[in-house]
Write a protein that holds these residues in place. Structure first.
Motif, mmCIF file in Angstrom:
data_model
loop_
_atom_site.group_PDB
_atom_site.id
_atom_site.type_symbol
_atom_site.label_atom_id
_atom_site.label_comp_id
_atom_site.label_asym_id
_atom_site.label_seq_id
_atom_site.Cartn_x
_atom_site.Cartn_y
_atom_site.Cartn_z
ATOM 1 N N GLY A 289 -36.978 84.135 39.874
ATOM 2 C CA GLY A 289 -36.402 83.485 39.220
ATOM 3 C C GLY A 289 -35.487 84.041 37.537
ATOM 4 N N LYS B 199 -29.962 88.462 37.215
ATOM 5 C CA LYS B 199 -29.947 86.954 36.988
ATOM 6 C C LYS B 199 -29.822 86.141 38.404
ATOM 7 C CE LYS B 199 -27.870 84.281 34.296
ATOM 8 N NZ LYS B 199 -28.055 83.657 33.074
ATOM 9 N N THR C 114 -29.473 77.571 36.552
ATOM 10 C CA THR C 114 -29.575 76.569 35.725
ATOM 11 C C THR C 114 -28.785 76.970 34.420
ATOM 12 O OG1 THR C 114 -31.838 77.759 35.893
ATOM 13 C CG2 THR C 114 -31.652 75.481 37.125
#
Length: 276
Positions: A175, A169, A212
């Motif tokens: 994303g 990732k 994130t």
């Protein structure tokens, strides 16, 4: 217990952080224990003593750790600083299925405290350059990554924990791929890991790379615990002074919030549990 279990020095081709400076910085930070985990990536990098020419990327050699010199320097650090900090001998093995035999030979050659097993390439194609992802859909390169990792853990056993399990990732141009779509692969991987008494790491570099979510994700950490996993190490993946020890305390709090009661260090390939 303040320990960092993913640390790179000038022996890694992607770092110029001198080992002695790492040790001195860790002592200044009042770190209790440090494990060196410099890079070996067979398939794309050569050993210094292989007899083959070393390829350079700019001024950086595409070469594995110079292991004899690395071991000597760690031993020197232990002799010089052993009264101030506990130092452990490790490596980060960037394993691919077709390189397993080379890692078997390297593991048997020396005495190790800790081995991180990571997947940095598949079929000798790098993630960070997008060579691996290019020409594939997001589903294809994510599933192929986890397929490779599953096959590696099924075949290779001389490691301590899986490093940054969902590393793909970090380099995914589309994303973060939804966890539920790769859950079947991850569950299979974690069941093998747990059944064989291995562990996983929390890699605290996620924030540094602008991700994130944590690495591995909270979903993976929960899945590991549900599978019976207890062995978790915490590492900064440091390559520079400002990385060393970063995010360790936050990772401990995350583990506690997920129901874990301990984290691990290692000694001679055996986990040592420390209460959170």
């Amino acid at each position: 217990m303040f320990a960092d279990y993913h640390v790179h020095t000038e022996f890694s081709d992607d770092s110029v952080y001198p080992m002695e400076c790492v040790v001195q910085d860790a002592i200044r930070m009042k770190m209790d224990e440090l494990c060196f985990t410099d890079h070996v990536d067979y398939g794309i990098k050569e050993d210094w003593d292989s007899g083959k020419p070393i390829v350079y990327r700019g001024q950086d050699p595409l070469a594995n750790v110079d292991t004899p010199r690395y071991i000597r320097e760690i031993d020197r650090m232990k002799q010089k600083y052993g009264g101030q900090i506990t130092l452990k001998t490790g490596l980060e093995f960037g394993v691919q299925v077709h390189t397993i035999d080379q890692f078997e030979a390297l593991f048997k050659r020396y005495s190790w405290d800790f081995i991180l097993l990571s997947i940095h390439q598949v079929e000798n194609q790098e993630f960070w350059t997008q060579d691996f992802q290019r020409g594939k859909s997001q589903q294809e390169y994510n599933e192929r990554y986890y397929q490779e990792l599953l096959e590696v853990v099924q075949k290779y056993k001389h490691y301590s924990v899986l490093g940054h399990l969902d590393l793909i990732k970090r380099y995914d141009p589309a994303g973060i791929y939804p966890f539920e779509r790769v859950r079947p692969w991850i569950e299979k991987i974690l069941k093998v890991v747990v059944a064989e008494g291995k562990g996983i790491e929390i890699n605290t570099s996620a924030k540094r790379y602008g991700l994130t979510e944590t690495m591995p994700s909270i979903e993976i950490l929960k899945c590991y615990r549900e599978c019976g996993g207890r062995i978790v190490t915490i590492g900064s993946d440091s390559h520079k002074p400002e990385h060393l020890g970063a995010g360790i305390s936050e990772a401990k709090e995350l583990l506690k919030s997920l129901g874990f009661d301990s984290f691990c260090t290692f000694d001679q390939m055996q986990p040592v549990f420390h209460a959170l």
